[in-house]
Design a protein around this motif. Structure first.
Motif, PDB file in Angstrom:
ATOM      1  N   VAL A 181       0.842  -1.192   0.000  1.00  0.00           N
ATOM      2  CA  VAL A 181       0.000   0.000   0.000  1.00  0.00           C
ATOM      3  C   VAL A 181       0.879   1.243   0.000  1.00  0.00           C
ATOM      4  CG1 VAL A 181      -1.725   1.337   1.250  1.00  0.00           C
ATOM      5  CG2 VAL A 181      -1.889  -1.158   1.194  1.00  0.00           C
ATOM      6  N   PHE A 182       0.584   2.157  -0.925  1.00  0.00           N
ATOM      7  CA  PHE A 182       1.223   3.468  -0.989  1.00  0.00           C
ATOM      8  C   PHE A 182       0.210   4.475  -0.451  1.00  0.00           C
ATOM      9  CE2 PHE A 182       3.064   0.776  -4.145  1.00  0.00           C
ATOM     10  CZ  PHE A 182       4.415   1.096  -4.187  1.00  0.00           C
ATOM     11  N   TYR A 183       0.472   4.994   0.738  1.00  0.00           N
ATOM     12  CA  TYR A 183      -0.451   5.910   1.410  1.00  0.00           C
ATOM     13  C   TYR A 183       0.136   7.313   1.342  1.00  0.00           C
ATOM     14  CZ  TYR A 183      -3.095   8.067   5.241  1.00  0.00           C
ATOM     15  OH  TYR A 183      -3.869   8.899   6.011  1.00  0.00           O
ATOM     16  N   GLU A 195      -0.816   9.541  15.710  1.00  0.00           N
ATOM     17  CA  GLU A 195      -1.636   8.418  16.167  1.00  0.00           C
ATOM     18  C   GLU A 195      -2.651   8.017  15.115  1.00  0.00           C
ATOM     19  OE1 GLU A 195      -4.667   7.259  19.852  1.00  0.00           O
ATOM     20  OE2 GLU A 195      -3.545   9.149  19.881  1.00  0.00           O
ATOM     21  N   ILE A 196      -3.189   8.988  14.390  1.00  0.00           N
ATOM     22  CA  ILE A 196      -4.155   8.682  13.329  1.00  0.00           C
ATOM     23  C   ILE A 196      -3.513   7.816  12.260  1.00  0.00           C
ATOM     24  CG2 ILE A 196      -5.481   9.694  11.426  1.00  0.00           C
ATOM     25  CD1 ILE A 196      -6.093  12.051  13.242  1.00  0.00           C
ATOM     26  N   MET A 197      -2.305   8.175  11.851  1.00  0.00           N
ATOM     27  CA  MET A 197      -1.624   7.393  10.820  1.00  0.00           C
ATOM     28  C   MET A 197      -1.311   5.981  11.314  1.00  0.00           C
ATOM     29  SD  MET A 197       1.828   8.239   8.628  1.00  0.00           S
ATOM     30  CE  MET A 197       1.066   9.631   7.798  1.00  0.00           C
ATOM     31  N   ARG A 198      -0.877   5.865  12.562  1.00  0.00           N
ATOM     32  CA  ARG A 198      -0.584   4.534  13.105  1.00  0.00           C
ATOM     33  C   ARG A 198      -1.823   3.646  13.069  1.00  0.00           C
ATOM     34  NH1 ARG A 198       2.492   7.656  16.753  1.00  0.00           N
ATOM     35  NH2 ARG A 198       0.928   7.577  18.418  1.00  0.00           N
ATOM     36  N   ARG A 199      -2.952   4.197  13.483  1.00  0.00           N
ATOM     37  CA  ARG A 199      -4.190   3.406  13.476  1.00  0.00           C
ATOM     38  C   ARG A 199      -4.538   2.959  12.060  1.00  0.00           C
ATOM     39  NH1 ARG A 199      -6.554   7.365  17.050  1.00  0.00           N
ATOM     40  NH2 ARG A 199      -7.818   8.100  15.300  1.00  0.00           N
ATOM     41  N   ILE A 213       3.547   2.112   3.019  1.00  0.00           N
ATOM     42  CA  ILE A 213       4.525   3.195   2.929  1.00  0.00           C
ATOM     43  C   ILE A 213       3.788   4.525   2.856  1.00  0.00           C
ATOM     44  CG2 ILE A 213       6.400   4.184   1.556  1.00  0.00           C
ATOM     45  CD1 ILE A 213       6.790   1.405   0.332  1.00  0.00           C
ATOM     46  N   SER A 214       4.185   5.476   3.684  1.00  0.00           N
ATOM     47  CA  SER A 214       3.600   6.812   3.570  1.00  0.00           C
ATOM     48  C   SER A 214       4.582   7.747   2.880  1.00  0.00           C
ATOM     49  CB  SER A 214       3.214   7.372   4.942  1.00  0.00           C
ATOM     50  OG  SER A 214       4.348   7.653   5.722  1.00  0.00           O
ATOM     51  N   GLN A 215       4.029   8.530   1.968  1.00  0.00           N
ATOM     52  CA  GLN A 215       4.782   9.566   1.279  1.00  0.00           C
ATOM     53  C   GLN A 215       4.105  10.906   1.581  1.00  0.00           C
ATOM     54  OE1 GLN A 215       4.236   7.405  -2.346  1.00  0.00           O
ATOM     55  NE2 GLN A 215       6.260   6.504  -2.307  1.00  0.00           N
ATOM     56  N   HIS A 216       4.512  11.967   0.985  1.00  0.00           N
ATOM     57  CA  HIS A 216       3.921  13.295   1.157  1.00  0.00           C
ATOM     58  C   HIS A 216       4.618  14.151   2.207  1.00  0.00           C
ATOM     59  CE1 HIS A 216       1.071  16.581   1.627  1.00  0.00           C
ATOM     60  NE2 HIS A 216       0.919  16.282   2.896  1.00  0.00           N
ATOM     61  N   THR A 217       5.180  13.578   3.262  1.00  0.00           N
ATOM     62  CA  THR A 217       5.738  14.398   4.336  1.00  0.00           C
ATOM     63  C   THR A 217       7.049  15.077   3.938  1.00  0.00           C
ATOM     64  OG1 THR A 217       6.943  12.521   5.291  1.00  0.00           O
ATOM     65  CG2 THR A 217       4.702  12.934   6.093  1.00  0.00           C
ATOM     66  N   HIS A 218       7.686  14.617   2.865  1.00  0.00           N
ATOM     67  CA  HIS A 218       8.982  15.158   2.423  1.00  0.00           C
ATOM     68  C   HIS A 218      10.031  15.023   3.530  1.00  0.00           C
ATOM     69  CE1 HIS A 218       6.860  16.598  -1.058  1.00  0.00           C
ATOM     70  NE2 HIS A 218       6.091  17.368  -0.312  1.00  0.00           N
ATOM     71  N   CYS A 226       5.159  -5.253  12.288  1.00  0.00           N
ATOM     72  CA  CYS A 226       3.929  -5.540  13.028  1.00  0.00           C
ATOM     73  C   CYS A 226       3.266  -6.802  12.496  1.00  0.00           C
ATOM     74  CB  CYS A 226       2.971  -4.356  12.911  1.00  0.00           C
ATOM     75  SG  CYS A 226       1.352  -4.629  13.641  1.00  0.00           S
ATOM     76  N   ASN A 227       3.358  -7.887  13.264  1.00  0.00           N
ATOM     77  CA  ASN A 227       2.679  -9.149  12.917  1.00  0.00           C
ATOM     78  C   ASN A 227       2.931  -9.573  11.467  1.00  0.00           C
ATOM     79  OD1 ASN A 227       1.538  -9.221  15.523  1.00  0.00           O
ATOM     80  ND2 ASN A 227      -0.193  -7.973  14.860  1.00  0.00           N
ATOM     81  N   GLY A 228       4.186  -9.499  11.063  1.00  0.00           N
ATOM     82  CA  GLY A 228       4.555  -9.924   9.717  1.00  0.00           C
ATOM     83  C   GLY A 228       4.482  -8.836   8.673  1.00  0.00           C
ATOM     84  N   ALA A 229       3.911  -7.675   9.019  1.00  0.00           N
ATOM     85  CA  ALA A 229       3.828  -6.548   8.079  1.00  0.00           C
ATOM     86  C   ALA A 229       4.940  -5.550   8.378  1.00  0.00           C
ATOM     87  CB  ALA A 229       2.467  -5.872   8.182  1.00  0.00           C
ATOM     88  N   TYR A 230       5.232  -4.718   7.394  1.00  0.00           N
ATOM     89  CA  TYR A 230       6.265  -3.695   7.528  1.00  0.00           C
ATOM     90  C   TYR A 230       5.671  -2.339   7.197  1.00  0.00           C
ATOM     91  CZ  TYR A 230      10.447  -0.881   6.616  1.00  0.00           C
ATOM     92  OH  TYR A 230      11.399   0.107   6.617  1.00  0.00           O
ATOM     93  N   PHE A 231       5.903  -1.354   8.065  1.00  0.00           N
ATOM     94  CA  PHE A 231       5.430   0.015   7.839  1.00  0.00           C
ATOM     95  C   PHE A 231       6.622   0.951   7.713  1.00  0.00           C
ATOM     96  CE2 PHE A 231       1.864  -1.231  11.005  1.00  0.00           C
ATOM     97  CZ  PHE A 231       1.219  -1.963  10.028  1.00  0.00           C
ATOM     98  N   LEU A 232       6.553   1.849   6.737  1.00  0.00           N
ATOM     99  CA  LEU A 232       7.527   2.927   6.608  1.00  0.00           C
ATOM    100  C   LEU A 232       6.759   4.240   6.696  1.00  0.00           C
ATOM    101  CD1 LEU A 232      10.332   4.047   6.120  1.00  0.00           C
ATOM    102  CD2 LEU A 232       9.999   3.717   3.656  1.00  0.00           C
ATOM    103  N   TYR A 233       6.902   4.902   7.837  1.00  0.00           N
ATOM    104  CA  TYR A 233       6.201   6.161   8.077  1.00  0.00           C
ATOM    105  C   TYR A 233       7.058   7.329   7.590  1.00  0.00           C
ATOM    106  CZ  TYR A 233       3.398   3.486  11.527  1.00  0.00           C
ATOM    107  OH  TYR A 233       2.596   2.571  12.168  1.00  0.00           O
ATOM    108  N   GLY A 234       6.889   7.700   6.333  1.00  0.00           N
ATOM    109  CA  GLY A 234       7.647   8.833   5.805  1.00  0.00           C
ATOM    110  C   GLY A 234       8.884   8.382   5.060  1.00  0.00           C
ATOM    111  N   GLN A 235       8.794   8.420   3.734  1.00  0.00           N
ATOM    112  CA  GLN A 235       9.904   7.960   2.892  1.00  0.00           C
ATOM    113  C   GLN A 235      10.840   9.089   2.504  1.00  0.00           C
ATOM    114  OE1 GLN A 235       8.569   5.889  -0.621  1.00  0.00           O
ATOM    115  NE2 GLN A 235      10.581   5.049  -1.065  1.00  0.00           N
TER     116      GLN A 235
END
Length: 390
Positions: A181-183, A195-199, A213-218, A226-235
């Motif tokens: 997912v590209f968010y 907290e909103i993004m984490r949820r 993966i979250s983009q936009h924040t520059h 998390c339970n087999g998944a991978y999150f990247l908050y801000g690329q």
């Protein structure tokens, strides 16, 4: 062993300072040998196209910049090997329907796929299904709402609606091996997720997403397993020279390498550094700040109160970059403020404006922003006012 190597780049669009290099297709000058070699080694390459390819001079009316690149500048994007572009983002609709049509044609003519937007609200192409080396991988793009909403007969992007998005992810996961997912969202200029993004990330993972993966924040944020998944908050940015001044946030970004096998997947972030006209591979790969924030984020999730307080304090400090803009917008037209703006520094102007807002007024503004009812009412009132001034 059969495997797939996927490379994911962050915000990417030619800018006036490098239009000539992009038009020539000069990837060596733009990105250097090491970065070009990394992209050449992948089975598939994806980027977030932060704007549109068009020669139109008719931007939409909006708050904030309208961003585009001439259609001729697509050459270096193609030469770098980009296979797919996500277009559910802040600036893809900056030049309206013509910009949409021009971008679709420019990408298609150069063999680059795209997803995350569509011809109308009922015709959004939110995902791309890939079949590579025996693996089925689905790419899904969704964005928060900016000036990019589709209409009944007007193009736009795939907007985040939690019920619908999670339902779609659940169905997509049933027919693929891996779901990415590209968010596009979050607070610009912040290295700390909310907290909103984490949820939202956790709910998308609960419904089948393997990587979010979250983009936009520059800005480079944190990572989470998390339970087999991978999150990247801000690329962070890849090659996006919208601002001339290079702050620490804008001077770096991550290219995410994801390697898939039948036994699972691994990820590896590659740090890239902004140059005067492009970006290059960071030979030192200094990711210490990224891993320190990620560690603090893990401690927050584990219930460490001190880590939570520190993390939220840092998030607040980064978010303060928006304070002056908020105060000026809420204040409206004020001749005194206009005069003071000519002689005061941004920090002095901010402090002056704050002195004009008693505590009860700040609390009232917070209520309007936080409360769903007031938020909805405010949107309706302002939309009606804008229609009357057309």
């Amino acid at each position: 062993m059969s495997q797939v190597k996927l490379l994911i780049a962050g915000d990417f669009l030619p800018m006036p300072c490098n239009y000539d290099l992009f038009s020539k297709g000069d990837t060596k000058t733009l990105f250097g040998d090491r970065l070009c070699s990394l992209f050449a080694s992948a089975d598939c390459r994806v980027c977030n196209l932060e704007g549109c390819f068009t020669d139109s001079d008719s931007p939409i009316e909006k708050t904030g910049p309208n961003i585009r690149a001439p259609t001729s500048t697509i050459k270096a994007v193609k030469n770098l090997g980009i296979d797919y572009a996500t277009l559910g983002n802040t600036h893809s609709m900056d030049y309206g329907k013509q910009g949409y049509l021009d971008t679709c044609k420019t990408l298609s003519d150069n063999g680059i796929g795209y997803f995350g937007w569509g011809d109308s609200a009922s015709e959004i192409k939110s995902y791309q299904e890939l079949s590579i080396n025996g693996f089925k991988i689905t790419l899904y793009n969704v964005t928060e709402r900016f000036d990019n909403a589709p209409g009944d007969d007007y193009p736009g992007v795939n907007l985040y609606d939690e019920y619908r998005v999670c339902r779609e992810l659940n169905e997509l996961k049933k027919r693929c091996d891996y779901l990415i997912v590209f968010y596009h969202g979050g607070i610009e200029g912040t290295r700390y997720n909310s907290e909103i993004m984490r949820r939202r990330f956790h709910r998308m993972a609960d419904n089948g997403a393997d990587i979010v993966i979250s983009q936009h924040t520059h800005a480079i944020g944190e990572e989470e397993y998390c339970n087999g998944a991978y999150f990247l908050y801000g690329q962070g940015n890849f090659c996006f020279h919208f601002r001339n001044d290079v702050t620490p946030l804008l001077g770096e970004g991550l290219v995410l390498e994801a390697d898939f096998t039948k036994d699972g997947f691994t990820v590896k972030p590659h740090r890239v550094l902004r140059t005067e006209r492009g970006c290059v591979y960071d030979e030192a790969q200094d990711l210490s700040g990224f891993y320190e924030r990620s560690k603090k984020h893990s401690e927050l999730l584990a219930g460490d109160k001190a880590a939570k307080a520190e993390f939220e304090r840092n998030f607040g400090n980064d978010a303060k970059n928006w304070l002056l803009q908020f105060l000026l917008t809420f204040r409206g037209i004020d001749p005194v403020v206009a005069e003071k703006r000519k002689v005061l520094s941004p920090e002095e102007l901010r402090d002056y404006l704050l002195s004009l807002y008693p505590r009860q007024y700040l609390n009232a503004i917070l209520t309007f922003l936080r409360n769903e009812e007031f938020n909805e009412i405010g949107q309706q009132i302002l939309s009606d006012l804008l229609r009357k001034t057309e």
